[in-house]
Design an enzyme around this catalytic site. Structure first.
Site, PDB file in Angstrom:
ATOM      1  N   LEU B  75     -59.643  20.752 -41.945  1.00  0.00           N
ATOM      2  CA  LEU B  75     -60.094  21.781 -42.890  1.00  0.00           C
ATOM      3  C   LEU B  75     -59.812  21.476 -44.370  1.00  0.00           C
ATOM      4  O   LEU B  75     -59.299  22.325 -45.097  1.00  0.00           O
ATOM      5  CB  LEU B  75     -59.500  23.160 -42.534  1.00  0.00           C
ATOM      6  CG  LEU B  75     -59.965  23.780 -41.210  1.00  0.00           C
ATOM      7  CD1 LEU B  75     -59.200  25.080 -40.935  1.00  0.00           C
ATOM      8  CD2 LEU B  75     -61.468  24.069 -41.221  1.00  0.00           C
ATOM      9  N   CYS B 130     -61.563  26.325 -35.333  1.00  0.00           N
ATOM     10  CA  CYS B 130     -61.231  24.937 -35.641  1.00  0.00           C
ATOM     11  C   CYS B 130     -60.127  24.470 -34.689  1.00  0.00           C
ATOM     12  O   CYS B 130     -59.072  25.095 -34.619  1.00  0.00           O
ATOM     13  CB  CYS B 130     -60.767  24.762 -37.086  1.00  0.00           C
ATOM     14  SG  CYS B 130     -60.343  23.026 -37.427  1.00  0.00           S
ATOM     15  N   ASN B 192     -68.071  25.500 -31.633  1.00  0.00           N
ATOM     16  CA  ASN B 192     -67.316  24.492 -32.367  1.00  0.00           C
ATOM     17  C   ASN B 192     -67.078  23.287 -31.435  1.00  0.00           C
ATOM     18  O   ASN B 192     -67.584  23.258 -30.320  1.00  0.00           O
ATOM     19  CB  ASN B 192     -65.985  25.089 -32.838  1.00  0.00           C
ATOM     20  CG  ASN B 192     -65.503  24.468 -34.148  1.00  0.00           C
ATOM     21  OD1 ASN B 192     -65.514  23.248 -34.287  1.00  0.00           O
ATOM     22  ND2 ASN B 192     -65.089  25.296 -35.088  1.00  0.00           N
ATOM     23  N   THR B 193     -66.297  22.328 -31.896  1.00  0.00           N
ATOM     24  CA  THR B 193     -66.108  21.095 -31.121  1.00  0.00           C
ATOM     25  C   THR B 193     -65.206  21.310 -29.904  1.00  0.00           C
ATOM     26  O   THR B 193     -64.420  22.246 -29.839  1.00  0.00           O
ATOM     27  CB  THR B 193     -65.471  20.008 -32.003  1.00  0.00           C
ATOM     28  OG1 THR B 193     -64.305  20.550 -32.618  1.00  0.00           O
ATOM     29  CG2 THR B 193     -66.443  19.528 -33.059  1.00  0.00           C
TER      30      THR B 193
END
Lengths: 271, 320
Positions: B75, B130, B192-193
């Site tokens: 981030l 995240c 997200n991942t």
């Protein structure tokens, strides 16, 4: 084993050579680096410490390639302290590299900029071009690759030191400006401190000479993905690191004045 | 038949086509996001912005793996005050802008949302997922109760559409999506991942300085597509699909699974900027060939077929 140049592989250093004050060349054997183009860079990984972009300073001499490190921070100090047999991780080569253009190029290198231009000089000489090369440094003990360039270029090498301890006395950009005034060049290449390059670009624009300049920014992904190294609409890691005159005109507001820090804030360029 | 249009309205965010970049991809500075837009995207999503500047993790922050990449950027961002000017610049260039953001607490999320709203963003994407700052900030999207609470607090501070971006690294993404909807989310971005790790056999250690990272690219597509499928059945608000979209066929799969728009990330690494325009054009060609005039006609169609198949199977089993 890796199957693409994007993947990390370990290379063992075959040789570690001190070039001059603060500069060390690391030699290694890697098939992908050996197929790199002048002006491209690899990401050098020092496990447990950092991964940093490094221009190829030699490409495929008997299968061996090199990077030339200026000891300026934790990562580059660690790289400079390595010994033959030590391993580092590499991925790449990445980036666009220089395009070999012109028969009478003027090349202007400052500090570590001498590293990325060396493979280009070799390639252009082989192609029959006659380069004039300004090798600049603060002082005579920081002239990178002076012997190597002398061997390749003979009288084509012009040494320049800020303190006047050898060759032209003054900034390399000023030396280059005087050469451009005399004329006879059809292309300009430059790599080094950004304030030097922005002067060289300004003078080349006045002289109507096309420029290729290699820029430096914080590179993280090296894949054109994260945007950390953006300058204007370009990614130094992928669209660069070599910017031509058209690109340099587009980034006029940033070139020579600001760069992004690691958080993405615009800060003044170093030099 | 009416004229074919790629334009979409996602919970009030109007886009000329349903393709955007994913947050964290090329989102550092206005000129590069403008290039994403000029390359054919319908709009852009910024890097996730927080309350204070962050440098992100030490390199290596990205490693290539089979069919994708693993990243732990951590981030990096210049902080909401600084980035407000970047959003103004983007809006000045006429680019529809979704501001991605995060915080370390309910209050921080709400405060950053307020600032980015004032800066003129067209929509907000609440990054609840995240995977690379779990030690520092925790992972909000792992807890449905927190997601509802934060979403509600953010909604109190903004009149903009709020998209809540969820993580695939949870037991039931449906529950988390419902919590976001209860909190007032206007849309869900999924996903997200996927958390992963890469280990170097020669150095015998994880490659990423952060040890673990987020997997993206074609490798995650089937997982992300399943998430979109499940979320679109669980909630009544629109879903934005994200995860390994590389070609127009990937994009159409997402539309059929229930996504109203798409975010494209890792494909820019392999296919360059033109991937945005190519995907948008491909969706248009697919619609023309199959007689659709608006994107929303395609959205969720596979669910109907899925139900048909199920009922046929049921009938078969009854017959047996």
């Amino acid at each position: 084993m890796p199957t693409t140049l994007e993947e990390i592989r370990r290379v063992r250093l075959t040789d570690v050579v001190s070039e001059c004050k603060d500069f060390t060349s690391l030699w290694f054997r890697d098939p992908w680096a050996a197929e790199g183009r002048p002006g491209q860079y690899i990401m050098a990984w020092i496990p447990g410490l950092d991964e940093v972009p490094m221009s190829l300073s030699t490409i495929d001499e008997g299968g061996l390639s090199s990077i030339t490190v200026r000891s300026v921070g934790e990562a580059t100090e660690a790289l400079s302290a390595l010994e033959p047999g030590d391993g580092i991780g590499v991925r790449g080569p990445f980036g666009n590299g220089y395009r070999a253009e012109g028969r009478r190029p003027l090349m202007v290198a400052g500090g570590s900029g001498a590293a990325s231009l060396a493979p280009l000089v070799k390639e252009m000489l082989a192609g029959g071009a006659k380069p004039t090369f300004v090798l600049g440094a603060r002082s005579s003990d920081q002239l990178v690759f002076m012997d190597r360039y002398r061997k390749m270029l003979g009288d084509g090498l012009v040494v320049s030191t800020d303190d006047g301890s050898m060759g032209y006395s003054g900034y390399a950009s000023r030396c280059a400006a005087e050469l451009m005034e005399r004329g006879g060049f059809d292309h300009v290449y430059t790599c080094g401190p950004e304030l030097m390059m922005v002067m060289v670009f300004r003078d080349a624009e006045s002289a109507g000479l096309p420029v290729q300049a290699s820029l430096e920014r914080f590179i993280k992904c090296a894949s054109g993905l994260c945007g950390a190294c953006a300058v204007g609409p370009y990614r130094v890691c992928k669209d660069g690191p070599v910017f031509d005159s058209a690109m340099l005109r587009e980034i006029r507001g940033e070139f020579g004045s600001t760069k992004m820090d690691l958080s993405g804030r615009a800060v003044p360029v170093d030099h | 038949m009416s004229k074919l249009s790629l334009a979409v309205d996602v919970a009030g965010l109007r886009l000329r086509n349903p393709v955007m970049n994913a947050a964290g991809v090329l989102g550092m500075s206005p000129p590069i996001l403008k290039r994403v837009y000029d390359s054919g995207a319908g709009g852009v999503v910024t890097k996730s912005v927080g309350p204070v500047p962050r440098k992100g993790h030490q390199n290596p922050t990205l490693v290539r793996v089979s069919c994708g990449a693993l990243n732990a950027m951590g981030l990096p961002n210049p902080g909401d005050d600084y980035y407000s000017d970047e959003i103004r610049a983007l809006k000045g260039m006429g680019v529809p802008t979704v501001a991605s953001f995060f915080g370390g607490s309910v209050h921080e999320f709400a405060e950053v949302a307020r600032k980015l709203t004032e800066a003129g963003a067209d929509a907000l994407e609440l990054n609840a997922s995240c995977p690379n700052v779990v030690d520092e900030l925790g992972m909000l999207a792992a807890d449905a109760g927190n997601v509802e609470k934060v979403t509600a607090a953010v909604k109190d501070e903004t009149r903009l559409p709020v998209f809540v971006k969820l993580s695939p690294n949870v037991t039931s993404i449906k529950d988390v999506a419902r919590a976001a909807e209860w909190g007032g989310a206007d849309a869900i971005t999924a996903v997200n991942t996927l958390m992963g790790i890469a280990i170097d056999v020669d150095f015998r250690r994880p490659v990423l300085t952060n040890t673990t990272g987020g997997l993206s690219g074609p490798a995650v597509k089937p997982v992300a597509l399943r998430c979109v499928w499940e979320v679109s059945e669980a909630v009544d608000i629109p879903v934005i699909g994200c995860g390994g979209v590389t070609t127009w066929t990937d994009a159409v799969e997402y539309l059929l699974a229930g996504a109203s728009a798409l975010e494209v990330g890792t494909a820019v690494m392999t296919h360059g900027f033109q991937v945005y325009g190519e995907i948008a054009e491909g969706i248009g060609a697919y619609m023309a060939e199959n007689g659709f005039s608006r994107v929303e006609e395609v959205v969720g169609l596979a669910h109907d077929a899925g139900r048909d198949t199920k009922s046929k199977v049921d009938r078969c089993s009854i017959r047996v």
